[in-house]
Design an enzyme around this catalytic site. Sequence first.
Site, PDB file in Angstrom:
ATOM      1  N   LYS A  63      57.272  30.595  37.862  1.00 47.66           N
ATOM      2  CA  LYS A  63      58.253  31.667  37.689  1.00 47.66           C
ATOM      3  C   LYS A  63      59.611  31.116  38.122  1.00 47.66           C
ATOM      4  O   LYS A  63      60.295  31.668  39.001  1.00 47.66           O
ATOM      5  CB  LYS A  63      57.803  32.885  38.532  1.00 47.66           C
ATOM      6  CG  LYS A  63      58.607  34.158  38.304  1.00 47.66           C
ATOM      7  CD  LYS A  63      58.320  34.876  36.989  1.00 47.66           C
ATOM      8  CE  LYS A  63      59.222  36.085  36.846  1.00 47.66           C
ATOM      9  NZ  LYS A  63      59.071  36.757  35.543  1.00 47.66           N
TER      10      LYS A  63
ATOM     11  N   ASP B 142      41.079  35.328  37.910  1.00 48.04           N
ATOM     12  CA  ASP B 142      40.280  36.557  37.754  1.00 48.04           C
ATOM     13  C   ASP B 142      40.513  37.142  36.364  1.00 48.04           C
ATOM     14  O   ASP B 142      39.578  37.579  35.687  1.00 48.04           O
ATOM     15  CB  ASP B 142      40.660  37.616  38.803  1.00 48.04           C
ATOM     16  CG  ASP B 142      39.764  37.562  40.041  1.00 48.04           C
ATOM     17  OD1 ASP B 142      39.392  36.437  40.437  1.00 48.04           O
ATOM     18  OD2 ASP B 142      39.444  38.631  40.594  1.00 48.04           O
TER      19      ASP B 142
ATOM     20  N   ASP C 124      45.246  32.434  41.675  1.00 45.20           N
ATOM     21  CA  ASP C 124      44.264  33.431  42.129  1.00 45.20           C
ATOM     22  C   ASP C 124      44.180  34.573  41.119  1.00 45.20           C
ATOM     23  O   ASP C 124      43.098  34.964  40.673  1.00 45.20           O
ATOM     24  CB  ASP C 124      44.696  33.957  43.507  1.00 45.20           C
ATOM     25  CG  ASP C 124      43.765  35.039  44.014  1.00 45.20           C
ATOM     26  OD1 ASP C 124      42.541  34.832  43.981  1.00 45.20           O
ATOM     27  OD2 ASP C 124      44.269  36.114  44.409  1.00 45.20           O
TER      28      ASP C 124
ATOM     29  N   TYR D 235      50.163  31.620  50.401  1.00 43.97           N
ATOM     30  CA  TYR D 235      49.010  31.555  51.303  1.00 43.97           C
ATOM     31  C   TYR D 235      49.360  30.774  52.569  1.00 43.97           C
ATOM     32  O   TYR D 235      48.487  30.262  53.247  1.00 43.97           O
ATOM     33  CB  TYR D 235      47.823  30.901  50.597  1.00 43.97           C
ATOM     34  CG  TYR D 235      47.113  31.817  49.620  1.00 43.97           C
ATOM     35  CD1 TYR D 235      47.751  32.261  48.468  1.00 43.97           C
ATOM     36  CD2 TYR D 235      45.807  32.236  49.839  1.00 43.97           C
ATOM     37  CE1 TYR D 235      47.106  33.095  47.564  1.00 43.97           C
ATOM     38  CE2 TYR D 235      45.149  33.070  48.947  1.00 43.97           C
ATOM     39  CZ  TYR D 235      45.816  33.495  47.809  1.00 43.97           C
ATOM     40  OH  TYR D 235      45.168  34.322  46.915  1.00 43.97           O
TER      41      TYR D 235
ATOM     42  N   ASP E 168      54.373  35.561  33.829  1.00 46.25           N
ATOM     43  CA  ASP E 168      54.143  36.870  33.200  1.00 46.25           C
ATOM     44  C   ASP E 168      53.708  36.708  31.745  1.00 46.25           C
ATOM     45  O   ASP E 168      52.735  37.324  31.294  1.00 46.25           O
ATOM     46  CB  ASP E 168      55.376  37.787  33.336  1.00 46.25           C
ATOM     47  CG  ASP E 168      56.706  37.103  33.049  1.00 46.25           C
ATOM     48  OD1 ASP E 168      56.701  35.898  32.713  1.00 46.25           O
ATOM     49  OD2 ASP E 168      57.757  37.768  33.141  1.00 46.25           O
TER      50      ASP E 168
HETATM   51  C1  IPM Z   1      39.506  33.634  45.737  1.00 47.94           C
HETATM   52  C2  IPM Z   1      39.648  34.787  46.716  1.00 47.94           C
HETATM   53  C3  IPM Z   1      40.381  34.340  47.975  1.00 47.94           C
HETATM   54  C4  IPM Z   1      41.781  33.922  47.580  1.00 47.94           C
HETATM   55  C5  IPM Z   1      40.436  35.386  49.085  1.00 47.94           C
HETATM   56  C6  IPM Z   1      39.070  35.880  49.460  1.00 47.94           C
HETATM   57  C7  IPM Z   1      41.144  34.877  50.302  1.00 47.94           C
HETATM   58  O1  IPM Z   1      40.260  35.873  46.120  1.00 47.94           O
HETATM   59  O2  IPM Z   1      38.910  32.617  46.097  1.00 47.94           O
HETATM   60  O3  IPM Z   1      39.979  33.775  44.602  1.00 47.94           O
HETATM   61  O4  IPM Z   1      42.680  34.773  47.509  1.00 47.94           O
HETATM   62  O5  IPM Z   1      41.989  32.743  47.331  1.00 47.94           O
HETATM   63 MN    MN Z   2      40.657  35.564  44.006  1.00 48.89          MN
END
Ligand code: IPM
Ligand code: MN
Length: 338
Positions: A172, A234, A230, A125, A206
């Site tokens: 990794k 999710d 990130d 990032y 992984d």
């Molecule tokens: C998150 C989102 C952000 C990230 C995006 C919107 C830039 O996916 O907060 O998880 O990648 O950090």
């Molecule tokens: Mn995200």
Amino acid sequence: MSYRLCVIPGDGIGQEVVPVAVGALQLLLPDLQVEHAEAGWDCFQRHGQAVPEATLECMRACGAGLFGAVSSPLQPVSGYRSAILTLRQRLGLNVNLRPVRSWPGVSPRDDVDLLILRENSEGLYSGREQMLGSGHAMAERHITASASEALAQRAIDVMGLRAVERITLVHKANVLPLTCGLFRDRCRAVLAAADLENKVDERLVDVAALQLVAEPQRFDLLLTTNLFGDILSDLACHWSGGLGLAPSLNWGQGIALAEPVHGSAPDIVGSGRANPLAAVLSAALLLRFHWSRPELADQLEAAVSRVLAHHAGEDLGTATLQRLEQSLLQQLTHPQQD
Ligand code: IPM
Ligand code: MN
Ligand code: NAD
């Protein structure tokens, strides 16, 4: 103590879910001073800036914020960068805390209770990407000792607020021995200095992904770099019930910005189907970790738990927001009733 909150709803369903979370906080903290600020794609189109200086000033003045979500175009637009990245960077919000836990009635398992601490300021990032030729693009991945150490230090802070049996460093380093190796070594050094070596374990990212799918109950506190965090956050939030129940806290020194993990959800905006509980649970993280009001965080999370138990098995696909908001407000004001 008086609390101030900078409210940044942003785009899409951010505008819908944030007021629900602010309403819940106002019930718990009647003296809360609420200020409103803008950010995001809509803001960029109106003012030419995704994060106006006034928004940064509001955040600094309040020391705490609640962010909804913002939209980003998939193709680069000159001068635009996702507002949340700018906020994290400009406000020194260098750690992102993302808990994943089972909730009654909605979660696919009942035994998950883990916390992902994601480095929030560097890695891939860095914002440094360039074309090296017409068929060759490059992104820079930066890992520093200081950011890695700060993340591990936050893990130690978290351990003062929540029981932690096992810390898993996710990296990794077999392929990225310099960047991931530095991350791993600096985290280990900080944890060893705090006499926590016996709790520390590590996984390649992984296999960590596979194990988060197969045996999520075996994880407790995970520490990882920005992009891995990130993706894994999710993935892991599936176990709590999906993005509609996934909270996070962007955490700096003396400043924090709560934010649901989900985005602006253009596919459901305006339909009333957005689940506001991820934003509500993000507000609970502010209470627990930033404002040091764990008893209020417990109260809010217990109300969410009763709401979910009450709606278990219902189709929450229609008019979710209004139903859950009413149910939550009722649980906060009359906790014993259904
Ligand atoms: C998150 C989102 C952000 C990230 C995006 C919107 C830039 O996916 O907060 O998880 O990648 O950090
Ligand atoms: Mn995200
Ligand atoms: P998204 O999180 O917006 O949506 C993914 C899916 O989950 C969609 O089907 C959506 O309807 C559903 N969903 C998300 N939140 C929900 C909720 N609270 N209740 C019910 N369903 C929910 O991710 P996306 O579709 O990949 O991205 C849409 C936009 O959001 C993009 O512009 C992206 O850049 C942005 N985004 C922003 C953030 C942020 O601001 N922090 C995070 C992720 C994505």
